[in-house]
Write an enzyme that holds these catalytic residues in place. Sequence first.
Site, PDB file in Angstrom:
ATOM      1  CB  SER A  55      -6.250  25.418 -35.701  1.00 10.74           C
ATOM      2  OG  SER A  55      -7.569  25.876 -35.755  1.00 10.74           O
ATOM      3  CG  ASP A  56      -3.068  21.827 -37.939  1.00  9.18           C
ATOM      4  OD1 ASP A  56      -2.853  21.447 -36.788  1.00  9.18           O
ATOM      5  OD2 ASP A  56      -3.844  21.232 -38.711  1.00  9.18           O
ATOM      6  CD  GLN A  57      -1.638  27.165 -42.854  1.00 12.89           C
ATOM      7  OE1 GLN A  57      -1.371  28.285 -43.249  1.00 12.89           O
ATOM      8  NE2 GLN A  57      -2.412  26.346 -43.527  1.00 12.89           N
TER       9      GLN A  57
END
Length: 411
Positions: A181-183
């Site tokens: 999700s962060d990437q």
Amino acid sequence: MTDTTLPFSGAEGALSGLRILDFSHLLQGPFATQLLADLGADVIKIERPGKGDLFRSLTFRNKWVGGTESPNHLAWNRNKRSLALDLKSAEAREIIMKMAEEADVVVQNFRPGVMARLGYGYEAFAAVNPRIVYCSGSGYGEEGPYVSRPGQDMLIQGLTGIMAATGQADQPPTPVGAGFSDQVGAMNMVYGILAALLWRERSGKGQEIKVNLMAGMLAHQNQEMVMAMNFNEDFERPNSGIGHPGMDAPFGTYPTRDGWITIAMSPYARLVEVLGNPDLSRFDDPAILYDRRDEVWAALAEETRRFGSDDLLDRLLEADIWCGRVKSHLEVADDPQVRHMGMITSYTHPTAGEVKCVAPAVKFSDTPASIRRHAPLVGEHSREILAELGYDAAQLDQLAQKGVVGMGGPA
């Protein structure tokens, strides 16, 4: 393996001359700014004196590169300069707004409202520099029922459907084995920033960009969402190694004598021929390959177990069946294609020593990405950056003594 820390002697990076004030921490924001820094942007990482980015104190398996440095921090902060400031001090605000006059981009991923309460919201920067591009990252956007919740990667994976669609039906829902999700959020930051900079060149105006992890994960699962919503049916995870809850056999992961391989969309009859068991032809019907996919997978797995991975892959590739080996991270680092692409490199860090890492993924013919700086120590470049703003040695010493500025660097 190539050490790319030496001064870059080739063409300038595509983003050379761009200055970014980076207030971000953990993964989403730092990965976004590292991608921009790899392309030549001057990224000034603004962090807490002494402690710095929270990722400096977090690691995997309680292991530290060189005994001191977090691999998590090293992964996302190369090519940056560190300026350590107490954001609550009036002197720090004066410094930041002075930098803002000439800056191009601000990036932050604090919880919604934090930067504005500190006096560093978009309006404050736009008042100093109307051309500035201000990018905020959050978990769920800046308003709504989830706005006060922590926006952490695994939580987002659970909330957006990808976890429920991953893994086997008789096991718990499975998160992706990386900060996915962060990437995704980082990539959305980068494309938003680059688009806003292009618009600024046309209009002369900066603007505010808002990226959130939940929206990003939904957008990146659009084909699954379209399927589920238009047929009003959720995907059902298989019990076997089928690789996607919406796919039929043979699509999936299969055992061999010495490991695992993957088989993607491929003619079933051709696969049966390679495996050498004509009895498997009894499943060769589109309805059976989906409705009884776990049974088909089990039957295919009995055959793939008879082969060594190399032998089976050679046979499958010769028959033009889409396949590959399942590799660990260390095996990937030694993969011949990865080596051929130059995707494994290293740089020298003043306390961690040699840091092995993944090279920039996007290749440019005239303005190549490069690793020019190690991930900085907290406040390593404070004196350098403030001297560029016109502060003399006496002023810097005074700011350091008051705790406004943290001065760091190798011992």
